[in-house]
Write a protein that holds these residues in place. Structure first.
Motif, mmCIF file in Angstrom:
data_model
loop_
_atom_site.group_PDB
_atom_site.id
_atom_site.type_symbol
_atom_site.label_atom_id
_atom_site.label_comp_id
_atom_site.label_asym_id
_atom_site.label_seq_id
_atom_site.Cartn_x
_atom_site.Cartn_y
_atom_site.Cartn_z
ATOM 1 N N PRO A 298 3.572 20.517 -0.029
ATOM 2 C CA PRO A 298 4.545 19.434 -0.207
ATOM 3 C C PRO A 298 4.697 18.534 1.012
ATOM 4 C CG PRO A 298 5.402 21.478 -1.127
ATOM 5 C CD PRO A 298 4.139 21.836 -0.396
ATOM 6 N N ASP A 299 4.718 19.131 2.210
ATOM 7 C CA ASP A 299 4.844 18.363 3.454
ATOM 8 C C ASP A 299 3.455 18.141 4.030
ATOM 9 O OD1 ASP A 299 5.309 17.291 5.925
ATOM 10 O OD2 ASP A 299 6.422 19.000 6.718
ATOM 11 N N GLU B 54 13.283 9.208 -5.091
ATOM 12 C CA GLU B 54 13.372 10.594 -4.634
ATOM 13 C C GLU B 54 12.005 11.268 -4.691
ATOM 14 O OE1 GLU B 54 15.848 14.735 -5.583
ATOM 15 O OE2 GLU B 54 16.213 12.914 -6.772
ATOM 16 N N GLY B 55 11.631 11.882 -3.584
ATOM 17 C CA GLY B 55 10.359 12.592 -3.527
ATOM 18 C C GLY B 55 9.203 11.744 -3.048
ATOM 19 N N GLU C 176 7.400 9.495 -0.111
ATOM 20 C CA GLU C 176 7.430 9.459 1.351
ATOM 21 C C GLU C 176 6.382 8.487 1.877
ATOM 22 O OE1 GLU C 176 7.063 13.249 3.159
ATOM 23 O OE2 GLU C 176 8.569 14.208 1.888
ATOM 24 N N THR D 123 3.680 11.458 -3.033
ATOM 25 C CA THR D 123 4.632 11.786 -4.104
ATOM 26 C C THR D 123 4.494 13.244 -4.521
ATOM 27 O OG1 THR D 123 3.020 10.988 -5.734
ATOM 28 C CG2 THR D 123 4.705 9.427 -5.023
ATOM 29 N N ARG D 124 4.183 14.108 -3.568
ATOM 30 C CA ARG D 124 3.909 15.511 -3.897
ATOM 31 C C ARG D 124 5.128 16.245 -4.432
ATOM 32 N NH1 ARG D 124 -0.112 17.280 1.152
ATOM 33 N NH2 ARG D 124 -1.675 15.665 0.754
ATOM 34 N N THR D 125 6.326 15.786 -4.073
ATOM 35 C CA THR D 125 7.542 16.439 -4.580
ATOM 36 C C THR D 125 8.270 15.557 -5.587
ATOM 37 O OG1 THR D 125 8.906 15.612 -2.763
ATOM 38 C CG2 THR D 125 7.804 17.725 -2.429
ATOM 39 N N THR E 199 8.649 13.406 -9.350
ATOM 40 C CA THR E 199 8.274 13.570 -10.749
ATOM 41 C C THR E 199 7.174 12.571 -11.097
ATOM 42 O OG1 THR E 199 9.849 11.927 -11.558
ATOM 43 C CG2 THR E 199 10.647 14.215 -11.319
ATOM 44 N N ARG F 59 -1.659 12.643 -5.811
ATOM 45 C CA ARG F 59 -0.258 12.394 -5.449
ATOM 46 C C ARG F 59 -0.129 11.524 -4.197
ATOM 47 N NH1 ARG F 59 3.019 15.758 -8.265
ATOM 48 N NH2 ARG F 59 4.304 13.854 -8.293
#
Length: 265
Positions: free
Chosen positions: A38-39, A132-133, A135, A147-149, A151, A180
């Protein structure tokens, strides 16, 4: 046609490249040497991959390089790269290089599109911050939108807005879409350029390149002759071999290192 490699099975193409006089093993990082996380800055090579990379890099006439879309500074962090490392690096999709015994090579000044990266970041950040999500990853020659986290709906919306922004204000920048992530660069280089640079710098007689993403296909398509492409995971590919995961990349590198070492005993 891409065929699936089964760990433990003999493969003529893998054996042939193990015997080449001067070998470059070029690896994408995210999704190939490291699982996707995710990071993005938390990514690290699997220990079993790192072990085989070290084995290969220690063999005569053998060079290992990480080839990534990451900017050089970030690539050095996630690969845990030191100034005395034996591993070569190609960052920013082949616009930046670091060579063992030489250090960083200054990028060619040509091929830079109009507009500054700071202008792009300033324009894109308010858009990205609304989702949201999503980065923003600042890069040496542009940016990535992760956009790994997020929707799928958020990903579709933020990518659409960023695409519209860039089309209006930075129309000549190179666009790349991956797992992503959506990237834009003021540089035109792709990983195909990295294959040419590594081949020439190390006078390679063959390159093994492994990657998992759409951007890695730039490199796959320019492999020829005694080279070998390895696709990690699903998707259409110009690679000759396919493995399922970074864990299987470790096994493939182990097989390669075993065969190459045995030929030099």
């Amino acid at each position: 046609m891409t065929r699936t490699w089964t760990p433990g099975d003999a493969d003529a193409a893998l054996s042939a490249i193990a015997a080449t006089p001067r070998l470059v093993v070029a690896l994408d990082f995210d999704g190939t040497a490291s699982p996707l996380v995710p990071d993005p800055m938390a990514a690290r090579a699997l220990p079993e991959v790192a072990e085989q990379v070290a084995r290969l890099a220690a063999l005569p006439d053998t060079v290992v390089a990480y080839v990534s879309g990451r900017s050089m500074d970030d690539l050095r962090v996630i690969t845990e790269h030191t100034d005395d490392a034996l591993i070569a690096l190609a960052g920013s999709h082949g616009a930046q290089y670091w060579y063992p015994g030489v250090g960083a090579a200054e990028p060619d000044a040509t091929g830079t599109a109009e507009g500054s990266r700071e202008e792009l970041w300033e324009a894109a950040r308010p858009i990205i911050d609304r989702y949201e999500g999503a980065e923003l990853e600042p890069k040496t020659f542009g940016m990535g939108v992760h956009t790994r986290t997020a929707t799928p709906e958020v990903e579709k919306a933020v990518f659409a807005e960023i695409d519209a922004l860039v089309a209006e204000r930075f129309p000549h920048w190179r666009r790349r879409a991956g797992h992503r992530v959506l990237e834009f660069s003021s540089r035109a280089e792709g990983k195909d350029a990295a294959m040419t640079a590594l081949r020439e710098h190390f006078d390679a007689t063959a390159i093994l390149f492994a990657g998992d993403d759409v951007t890695d296909e730039d490199a796959m398509r320019v492999l020829s002759g005694d080279d070998l492409g390895v696709r990690v995971g699903p998707g259409e590919s110009a690679a000759a071999l396919r493995v399922e995961s970074p864990q299987q990349i470790a096994l493939l590198l182990e097989t390669l290192a075993d065969e190459r070492a045995s030929l030099r005993e």
